[in-house]
Write an enzyme that holds these catalytic residues in place. Structure first.
Site, PDB file in Angstrom:
ATOM      1  N   THR A 119       0.814  -1.216   0.000  1.00  0.00           N
ATOM      2  CA  THR A 119       0.000   0.000   0.000  1.00  0.00           C
ATOM      3  C   THR A 119       0.850   1.270   0.000  1.00  0.00           C
ATOM      4  OG1 THR A 119      -1.422   1.299   1.487  1.00  0.00           O
ATOM      5  CG2 THR A 119      -0.126  -0.388   2.509  1.00  0.00           C
ATOM      6  N   ASP A 120       0.272   2.349  -0.504  1.00  0.00           N
ATOM      7  CA  ASP A 120       0.962   3.655  -0.463  1.00  0.00           C
ATOM      8  C   ASP A 120       1.144   4.146   0.975  1.00  0.00           C
ATOM      9  OD1 ASP A 120      -1.713   4.275   0.082  1.00  0.00           O
ATOM     10  OD2 ASP A 120      -1.909   5.803  -1.491  1.00  0.00           O
ATOM     11  N   GLU A 121       0.391   3.557   1.917  1.00  0.00           N
ATOM     12  CA  GLU A 121       0.450   4.050   3.298  1.00  0.00           C
ATOM     13  C   GLU A 121       1.794   3.784   3.950  1.00  0.00           C
ATOM     14  OE1 GLU A 121      -3.156   3.575   5.578  1.00  0.00           O
ATOM     15  OE2 GLU A 121      -4.343   3.328   3.750  1.00  0.00           O
ATOM     16  N   TYR A 143      -1.583  -0.310  11.173  1.00  0.00           N
ATOM     17  CA  TYR A 143      -1.807  -0.976   9.880  1.00  0.00           C
ATOM     18  C   TYR A 143      -0.608  -0.762   8.953  1.00  0.00           C
ATOM     19  CZ  TYR A 143      -3.299  -1.401   4.997  1.00  0.00           C
ATOM     20  OH  TYR A 143      -3.340  -1.707   3.658  1.00  0.00           O
ATOM     21  N   LYS A 147       2.336  -3.350   7.481  1.00  0.00           N
ATOM     22  CA  LYS A 147       2.522  -3.551   6.030  1.00  0.00           C
ATOM     23  C   LYS A 147       3.974  -3.225   5.649  1.00  0.00           C
ATOM     24  CE  LYS A 147      -0.098  -4.499   3.248  1.00  0.00           C
ATOM     25  NZ  LYS A 147      -0.512  -5.849   2.739  1.00  0.00           N
TER      26      LYS A 147
END
Ligand code: NAD
Ligand code: TYD
Length: 331
Positions: A119-121, A143, A147
């Site tokens: 993810t971009d997060e 989260y 990741k």
């Protein structure tokens, strides 16, 4: 290709399975724990064309059973909701980090190509410009931290053991079959029910929206054409402030702005995500669905598929909603 798709009963994973079975003729095994977010209903149009193994990625024996005969692993399995990671990070550590480790060991044992869906997060928040694959990793929620941990482990297996592993990082996805705890499906279903639309903080946070089918094609592209050891960002074509997303949904559902309710902000809320997809575009992938069109298709799908969301809105989800938003959901 013979694929093991972990987390293939979730929102993005089920779309990927549909795409690979229909358009590529792949033989697919899905390994999924069927958490609250995973449902066999998401696979209903391909379920008789795949092998389904019910199990967790952190369970080495379930993984050993599922991986038999496969040529590659694509890992979607994860705990994915930021708000849940704030109220209970443990499950995120177990699935996102420990589970990824078990899958990497299986890939190493069998010499399999491995794609980690990320993810971009992992890059954190960005005020201006867009993140590239070279941007530093700076996750801010449990989260995104788990990741990121998983991504680092994947890279280490490439460097240490020469595992042919790749990472594909997507921006915010939306589309059919997304569990209604995430912004877009939540707002659509509340609007259809005439319920209030809870906007966090000032509603000016920006997300970079990617239609789920475009992400599925991007991941397939990385699987087939990516260079082992590399990271590929798969960013959507449009960015939008949350309040603007909500206003568009109100307009598409024929509701007015009186349904908007500003609520307490999420702790540590990232202001803006933005991902450059130049590297993946250089490999031949392009996003095909602009936000206007994708949002309209998504609203139509939820309107026409009450069979899918009615059981969710009448079950445990009601308790989650009440605990999280401090008020009951309309019937
Ligand atoms: P989702 O929550 O809809 O689905 C997750 C799936 O994983 C479910 O089917 C669930 O049952 C399964 N699962 C959870 N824990 C498991 C475990 N321990 N073992 C086996 N299966 C397990 O998630 P999603 O939105 O489809 O996201 C899929 C992947 O894409 C995730 O890795 C996520 O981090 C990543 N991603 C999501 C977005 C987004 O906007 N939704 C954007 C970029 C990347
Ligand atoms: P979300 O769909 O949870 O994705 P992420 O946090 O992973 O980007 O949230 C998208 C944006 O919408 C985020 O800025 C938080 C905001 N949001 C609301 O304003 N209200 C809500 O009820 C939810 C679930 C999200």
């Amino acid at each position: 290709m013979r694929l093991l798709v972990c987390g293939g009963a979730g929102f993005i994973g089920s779309g990927f399975v549909r795409l690979r079975v229909r358009d590529h003729g792949d033989e697919v095994t899905v390994l999924d724990k069927l958490t609250y977010a995973g449902r066999k209903e998401n696979l209903r149009d391909v379920i008789d064309k795949i092998r389904f193994v019910h199990g967790a990625i952190e369970d080495a024996s379930a993984v050993a059973e599922a991986v038999t005969g496969c040529e590659a692993i694509v890992n979607f399995a994860a705990e994915t909701h930021v708000d849940r990671s704030i109220s209970g990070p443990e499950a995120f550590i177990m699935t996102n980090m420990q589970g990824t480790h078990v899958l990497l060991e299986a890939a190493r044992e069998h010499g399999l190509r491995y794609v980690q869906v990320s993810t971009d997060e992992v890059y954190g928040s960005i005020e201006e410009g867009s993140f590239t694959e070279q941007s530093p990793l700076a996750p801010s929620s449990p989260y995104s931290a788990t990741k990121t941990g998983a991504d680092l482990l994947v890279s280490s297996y490439f460097h240490t053991y020469q595992l042919p592993a790749l990472i594909c990082r997507g921006s915010n996805n939306y589309g059919p079959y997304q569990y209604p705890e995430k912004l877009i499906p939540l707002m659509i279903l509340n609007a259809l029910a005439g319920d209030t639309l809870p906007v966090y903080g000032d509603g000016r946070n920006v997300r970079n929206w990617l239609f789920v089918e475009d992400f599925g094609r991007g991941i397939g592209h990385v699987l087939e054409h990516g260079v082992p050891g590399e990271v590929y960002n798969c960013g959507g074509p449009d960015e939008c402030e949350n309040i603007d997303v909500v206003r568009r949904i109100l307009s598409l559902t024929g509701r007015d702005e009186s349904l908007i309710e500003y609520v307490t902000d999420r702790p540590g809320h990232d202001r803006r995500y933005s991902l450059s997809a130049s590297k993946l575009e250089g490999l031949g992938w392009r996003a095909q669905v602009r936000f206007d069109e994708g949002l309209e298709r998504t609203v139509r799908w939820y309107r026409d598929n009450a069979w899918w969301w009615e059981p969710i809105r009448s079950g445990d989800y009601r308790d989650y909603y009440e605990r999280h938003y401090g008020r009951a959901l309309k019937a």
